[in-house]
Scaffold this motif. Structure first.
Motif, PDB file in Angstrom:
ATOM      1  N   GLU A 149       0.814  -1.208   0.000  1.00 37.31           N
ATOM      2  CA  GLU A 149       0.000   0.000   0.000  1.00 37.31           C
ATOM      3  C   GLU A 149       0.853   1.267   0.000  1.00 37.31           C
ATOM      4  O   GLU A 149       0.461   2.293  -0.536  1.00 37.31           O
ATOM      5  N   ASN A 150       2.024   1.249   0.629  1.00 37.59           N
ATOM      6  CA  ASN A 150       2.843   2.446   0.764  1.00 37.59           C
ATOM      7  C   ASN A 150       3.922   2.558  -0.307  1.00 37.59           C
ATOM      8  O   ASN A 150       4.771   3.421  -0.226  1.00 37.59           O
ATOM      9  N   LEU A 151       3.902   1.720  -1.294  1.00 41.32           N
ATOM     10  CA  LEU A 151       4.940   1.683  -2.311  1.00 41.32           C
ATOM     11  C   LEU A 151       4.655   2.714  -3.399  1.00 41.32           C
ATOM     12  O   LEU A 151       3.630   2.659  -4.066  1.00 41.32           O
ATOM     13  N   THR A 152       5.591   3.643  -3.559  1.00 42.45           N
ATOM     14  CA  THR A 152       5.437   4.647  -4.617  1.00 42.45           C
ATOM     15  C   THR A 152       5.982   4.061  -5.919  1.00 42.45           C
ATOM     16  O   THR A 152       6.745   3.094  -5.903  1.00 42.45           O
ATOM     17  N   PRO A 153       5.620   4.642  -7.061  1.00 39.81           N
ATOM     18  CA  PRO A 153       6.162   4.143  -8.333  1.00 39.81           C
ATOM     19  C   PRO A 153       7.692   4.204  -8.374  1.00 39.81           C
ATOM     20  O   PRO A 153       8.333   3.307  -8.920  1.00 39.81           O
ATOM     21  N   GLU A 154       8.271   5.231  -7.791  1.00 41.60           N
ATOM     22  CA  GLU A 154       9.739   5.339  -7.775  1.00 41.60           C
ATOM     23  C   GLU A 154      10.357   4.226  -6.942  1.00 41.60           C
ATOM     24  O   GLU A 154      11.384   3.652  -7.310  1.00 41.60           O
ATOM     25  N   ASP A 155       9.727   3.925  -5.783  1.00 39.61           N
ATOM     26  CA  ASP A 155      10.232   2.838  -4.941  1.00 39.61           C
ATOM     27  C   ASP A 155      10.119   1.491  -5.661  1.00 39.61           C
ATOM     28  O   ASP A 155      11.011   0.643  -5.557  1.00 39.61           O
ATOM     29  N   ALA A 156       9.009   1.307  -6.371  1.00 43.65           N
ATOM     30  CA  ALA A 156       8.823   0.062  -7.111  1.00 43.65           C
ATOM     31  C   ALA A 156       9.891  -0.091  -8.194  1.00 43.65           C
ATOM     32  O   ALA A 156      10.467  -1.166  -8.363  1.00 43.65           O
ATOM     33  N   LEU A 157      10.167   0.967  -8.932  1.00 41.70           N
ATOM     34  CA  LEU A 157      11.208   0.912  -9.971  1.00 41.70           C
ATOM     35  C   LEU A 157      12.582   0.658  -9.363  1.00 41.70           C
ATOM     36  O   LEU A 157      13.383  -0.099  -9.916  1.00 41.70           O
TER      37      LEU A 157
END
Length: 152
Positions: free
Chosen positions: A3-11
């Motif tokens: 839930e707290n994962l931003t697109p930048e963190d995912a990349l």
């Protein structure tokens, strides 16, 4: 975490996972490169060196082979890489040509005269370099693919 994962963190996380999965492929390429360079002095000593140096070369090659088989097999099994799989195939060009060239060198060491002239020595040096070419080719393929994937 989802839930707290931003697109930048995912990349960033995807990039970290890709680097970890490609690291064994790079190590496999480097192992092939080291083997290619170690192969040249080994065969030169085995073909042209005195008896004591042949025994030293055999012992050092045996130790290096055990190290490379154990570590290299471990790393290549971890490597989920198309080029590593291609190079490591038992019926692949790298394996077959290496075996053929090794056979030529073994036969050649028995046919070599006791005191070889310049022509024989030049032939041994050329064959010695040729025995390393498949390993250099395999290392080049793996490391080139690895560096291309890093640029993407």
């Amino acid at each position: 975490m989802g839930e707290n994962l931003t697109p930048e963190d995912a990349l960033r996380h995807i990039g970290d996972v890709e680097r970890r999965t490609r690291r064994p492929a790079r190590t496999t390429g480097l192992i092939l490169l080291v083997m290619g360079f170690a192969n040249i002095p080994y065969w030169l000593v085995m073909a042209l060196g005195p008896d004591w140096s042949k025994y030293a070369a055999m012992v050092s090659w045996f130790i290096m082979t055990i190290f490379i088989v154990v570590l290299g097999h471990r790393w290549s099994q971890q490597a989920q890489d198309r080029e590593v799989n291609r190079v490591n195939r038992p019926t692949g060009p790298v394996t077959i040509i290496t075996l053929v060239m090794t056979g030529l060198m073994v036969v050649g060491t028995f046919l070599l005269p006791e005191h070889p002239g310049a022509g024989w020595i030049a032939l041994v040096v050329a064959l010695t370099v040729c025995t390393s070419l498949p390993m250099f080719y395999g290392a080049w393929r793996i490391l080139r693919a690895h560096s291309e994937q890093e640029r993407i």
